[in-house]
Every structure is written in structure tokens, then in C-alpha cells.
Write an enzyme that holds these catalytic residues in place. Sequence first.
Site, PDB file in Angstrom:
ATOM      1  N   LYS A 134       0.847  -1.193   0.000  1.00 38.11           N
ATOM      2  CA  LYS A 134       0.000   0.000   0.000  1.00 38.11           C
ATOM      3  C   LYS A 134       0.882   1.242   0.000  1.00 38.11           C
ATOM      4  O   LYS A 134       1.841   1.334   0.757  1.00 38.11           O
ATOM      5  CB  LYS A 134      -0.906   0.008   1.237  1.00 38.11           C
ATOM      6  CG  LYS A 134      -2.310  -0.471   0.988  1.00 38.11           C
ATOM      7  CD  LYS A 134      -3.191  -0.194   2.197  1.00 38.11           C
ATOM      8  CE  LYS A 134      -4.649  -0.480   1.870  1.00 38.11           C
ATOM      9  NZ  LYS A 134      -5.528  -0.129   2.987  1.00 38.11           N
TER      10      LYS A 134
ATOM     11  N   GLU B 187     -20.848  -6.993   7.780  1.00 40.54           N
ATOM     12  CA  GLU B 187     -21.893  -6.291   8.517  1.00 40.54           C
ATOM     13  C   GLU B 187     -23.017  -7.222   8.970  1.00 40.54           C
ATOM     14  O   GLU B 187     -23.567  -7.046  10.067  1.00 40.54           O
ATOM     15  CB  GLU B 187     -22.471  -5.163   7.659  1.00 40.54           C
ATOM     16  CG  GLU B 187     -21.531  -3.998   7.425  1.00 40.54           C
ATOM     17  CD  GLU B 187     -20.553  -4.217   6.274  1.00 40.54           C
ATOM     18  OE1 GLU B 187     -19.730  -3.322   6.024  1.00 40.54           O
ATOM     19  OE2 GLU B 187     -20.620  -5.297   5.641  1.00 40.54           O
TER      20      GLU B 187
ATOM     21  N   ARG C 125     -26.393  -3.289   4.251  1.00 40.43           N
ATOM     22  CA  ARG C 125     -26.048  -4.671   3.922  1.00 40.43           C
ATOM     23  C   ARG C 125     -26.613  -5.659   4.942  1.00 40.43           C
ATOM     24  O   ARG C 125     -26.606  -6.860   4.704  1.00 40.43           O
ATOM     25  CB  ARG C 125     -24.522  -4.818   3.847  1.00 40.43           C
ATOM     26  CG  ARG C 125     -23.842  -3.699   3.073  1.00 40.43           C
ATOM     27  CD  ARG C 125     -22.391  -3.978   2.837  1.00 40.43           C
ATOM     28  NE  ARG C 125     -22.223  -4.807   1.668  1.00 40.43           N
ATOM     29  CZ  ARG C 125     -21.042  -5.235   1.223  1.00 40.43           C
ATOM     30  NH1 ARG C 125     -19.953  -4.928   1.854  1.00 40.43           N
ATOM     31  NH2 ARG C 125     -20.970  -5.985   0.157  1.00 40.43           N
TER      32      ARG C 125
END
Length: 620
Positions: free
Chosen positions: A281, A366, A394
Site C-alpha cells: 500500500k 456487517e 447490507r
Amino acid sequence: MLESLNLPTDIRKLRLSELKILASEIRHLILDTVSENGGHLAPSLGTVELTLALYSVFNFDKDKIVWDVGHQAYTHKILTGRLETFHTLRKFGGITGFPKRSESPYDFFGVGHSSTSISAALGLLIAEEVQGKNGKVIAVIGDGALTGGEAFEALNHAGQLKKKLIVILNDNEMSIAKNVGALSEYLSEVRLNPQYRRVKKDFEEFIKNLPISDIGDKILTAAHSVRYGLKSAIVPGNIFEALGFTYIGPIDGHDIKTMQDIFSRVAELEEPILIHVHTTKGKGYKPAENSPEKFHGVGKFNKDTGEIFKKPAPPTYTEIFSKALIDCAKVNKKIVAITAAMPSGTGLKNFAKEFPDRFFDVGIAEEHAVTLAAGMAAGGLRPVVAVYSTFIQRAYDQILHDICLQNLPVIFCLDRAGLVGEDGATHHGAFDMAFLRTIPNINILAPKNENELRQMIFAAFSQETPVAIRYPRGSGGGGAVEEIPQNLDWGKSEYLLKNDNAEISIFAVGSMVSVAVEVAQILNFPVNVINARFVKPLDKEILAAETNSKFFVTIEEGTLSGGYGAAVAEFLADENISTPLLRFGIKDKFVEHGARAELLKLCGLTAEKIAEKIKLFGGC
């Protein structure tokens, strides 16, 4: 070089040395743009070489690619017709921060939420086959997104169907130990070797065709057991093999030559393949490499120093929530906190430090977070689920079935409610009031300011039913926040302006309360301004008290379909009250990206626009 190429076609014609130069140019462009506009810097810097390797091997005029979430897709955007407009990234009227089908023919599937790429890619592949086409389909998914259950559901289905789906696992968290990496590269080389694959297939056919079939099956089972036993000891991809994928990797996601070689050979295979690619990253920009979380999604910053520009501001709603929850948890030992891979964004990072045994990060899951909270509540705890409004969508079924049907005392703290700005349509928290309001047993609250948020959090723990508290991104009006909050009259709204001879009654929700006060100041006649506070239960008493008004006005930073204004309209209809109603909110369409102030103006949610329409509506 970027400006001289016919993109993306010319990528397949470039030599390795030219691709490396191009990678450097793209990194500089991404860095320059994001430092000015904000955006997802670290993930996109990490996938420059991976994207170039993909475009140098595959032909995306016929092949297809799906980027999970889209945080890492800036190079893809640059290569697919958006070089000239890349400077408009995330600006109002400019290109979006995520792949979007209407923006480019190379954005084969729109994304923004996590863990959808494999499902979508499998669907695209099936569509290719049904229509007699032979394009290859690739899903690029990050290791974070792989924690979402939908990703495993899709892997399981793809493995079962044995479709020639290519999944690239972009792993930018785990490091590759040299011994494991070298061995894995060797095994990948062997398993991709055509001779090895032919011998393997011939051996299996030979065993199956033995005269005594039972013996053949037992020999084959034993051979598989030995093979999988050896692989599970030395190769980290056994879980993917169990799901029906051929696992390759880990490989260096910044080594273009190696990726080209593997992608070229994988393209010829007729089976599900998962390629494990390791990237860094923030690659190429030291501040982002050293602090990838800080530069994952970042605002405007100084690209030379890495300093992020922040204007002095009062504590954010998120920070107020964080402190309030910690204060409550110090007193109530049953309070636990749950997040779905966002401890910093939701403000739970400090809670985790203070109460490590009472904090749970479930990853990007979730649905699991909500049912986990249900189990905790059923077991006697007081769970708080902190999540962005857009992501709680979700878990609708889990809220309805596992929480509200059983009337369990779970508290949902919905950050980023309303219009969030530059992340756009996939991230606006516009729908929570509407979809939660239809569910029995749940209470829905929205604070007018930071102090009221603290009151609501304390008050929520006094309830024995589900509670959702929605609040916006960033800071409100500031002001003092009481250490010991005043008691909240549950289910009751409050007057902010009350005039005996008021002509209209303005009911405002959450972030729109301060706007309603501004509206009252602009209008040249007396009005009542009511802070709704509760979207559910609806304060019918105060509504009934105001029915002598010339008309009602409701203002909310949420969808008009099913929102607070709709609840007021239902009340008027059910009680056969003829008071006219003028509603302000987000109309029945998705709102694009841009600065929040620009979007509020677009939606007609500024004090000036509201006052103007009220005057026209009332004939004043």
C-alpha cells in the site's frame, strides 16, 4: 509517455522497460491529483504495476475486469479514457472515485461497497458463455474485502460450477516470507507447466479406468490426500483449493515480468484460478508506505511532506460518540462495541484501547456484526454496533429478523448519515431513516448537534428495545458538550422557536435543524421550528398541537420516499387532518459526488432555497 499512447490498446505493445517508465508516470499523476482533490491514495499506488500487467496481457475490448470496492482502480481509470479528465477526480461534475458503468465502457461493473467482485465477475462470465462469447473475466479483490461473506459465497459457487474465472487476491497487508514465497513460486511454476498438467490428467484417467473401480477410486483418493496434505503444509492457498480453485502464489505484485508470465499462461486454462498477489500500500510514496491507514482515504495534503491539511474545527460527531461510549462503558460493564473493519472511521479505536476485551472487529462482515450483536444482547450484554449509514444497508435482514423481531436492546450508531460528499452515490447515507422506519420495535433518533448526540447515547442505554442513532460526517455547529447530559424526554420533539401567531410549522431532522433556524430568520413572518429528534416513534402529540398552522414543512437529509416527511404525511392522512404539507429532502434519485455544500444546493436543502419555496407554496 502517457500522453503519447493510444490507451489502453498500446499497453500490450510496450516493452518491460517502457512499462516501468509508465508506472512511474502514473504514480506521479495519482499523487499530484489526490494531493489536491483527496481520494484513495495508498491502495491505488499499490496496484499500478498489477494494473499495467493485466492490461499488457488481456484485451479488455473483449475481456472483462471487476475491481472490488474500487479504492485501487485509479490506474485503471487513467488507462481507460479518463487521462484528460483525471484532474477532476471526485469533484462535482468530474469523474467519480469508483468504477461506474455510465462513465466508461471499461467499467464493466459499478462498485463502491466491498466483497462484490467475485459474484459480479461470475455473473459476467456466465453472461459471456450463454451468449456464445469467449471473453475472459477477472475479479480483483483485496484481502480486506475477502473477509466479507459474499466473497466466499461466490468462491464456493464458482468452484462448484468449475467456470474459468480468474480471481486475483490483492494482498497488501501480509508479508511474504522468503522461504515460503520462493517455494510457492516454484510450485506455481510446476502447476502451470503444461507437461505437469497433462501427466496429472493422464494419471487420474488411468486410475479411474482400472478394472476394479473401487480400488482405482481408493488409490485416487489416497493420492489426493497425500497431495493436499503436502500442499497444506507448505502452501497458504489450501482453503481456495478446497473451494475448487487452483491456487497460484504468492507472487510479487510489483514485478511486472512475473505477473505477465503467469497471467499469460493462466489465460489458457479452463478452470477457476486464484492468483495471490502481494502489493505494498502506498508503493513509491514513503509517507503512504509508512502510514497506509492514514493515506487510505485522505483529504488534501502536501505531497512533498505528507502533511494532511486540516482546518481548525470543533470535535466531530464521531469523536463525541467515541467519548460518550467510553464514559458509559466505564459505568456499565455490560457494554460492548462492534465494528466491521472500521475502528478508526467509526471512532471505536479509543474504546478498543480502553476495553480490549469488550471490543470486536469482525472484518467487512456487517451481517455477522449485527447477528453477533443480537446474540450478545440475548446473552445479557448491551452491544453497540458502530457502522457507516451506507454500510448498514447490507444487514437489513439481520436488523429485522435477528434484532427487531426479538426486540433485543442493540444500539446502532450510524455515522456518515446524509450526504457524505466526494465519495458519491455509493457512500451517501440517504436511506437509513426510510428502510429502518418500516421495521417494528426500532427507535430512530437524529441529534441536532454534538451535545444532543451525547444525550442520545446515554439515553439509549436506558431503553430495552433496539435503537438507531444517525449523525452526519464531520462537525456540526460546535458549542458546549455537557459532561453530564440532561435527561432526554424519550419519543418527544422540542420547540426551538415558538410563536403564538405562527403561520407555519417547520419540523426538521438532525443536520437540517440548524438549516430550519436559518430559514426562519430569512422568512418575514412568524414560524414555529421544531427539532424532531425522533423519526420513530413519531411525536404525534406535537404534530397534533400544530395542526392549526397554515401548513407543515419537513426538512430532512435523507430520502423523501419513506423518510420522516413521509411519516408525517401518513399521520395527517390517518388522522384525516387536512393541513397541507411541504416536504424537503433527497428526491427519488441517486445523488452524485461533490463537496457536501454543492450537493445540498443541488438537492434544494439550503436555507435560501427552502425559504424561497416556502414563500411560493404559502402564497406569501
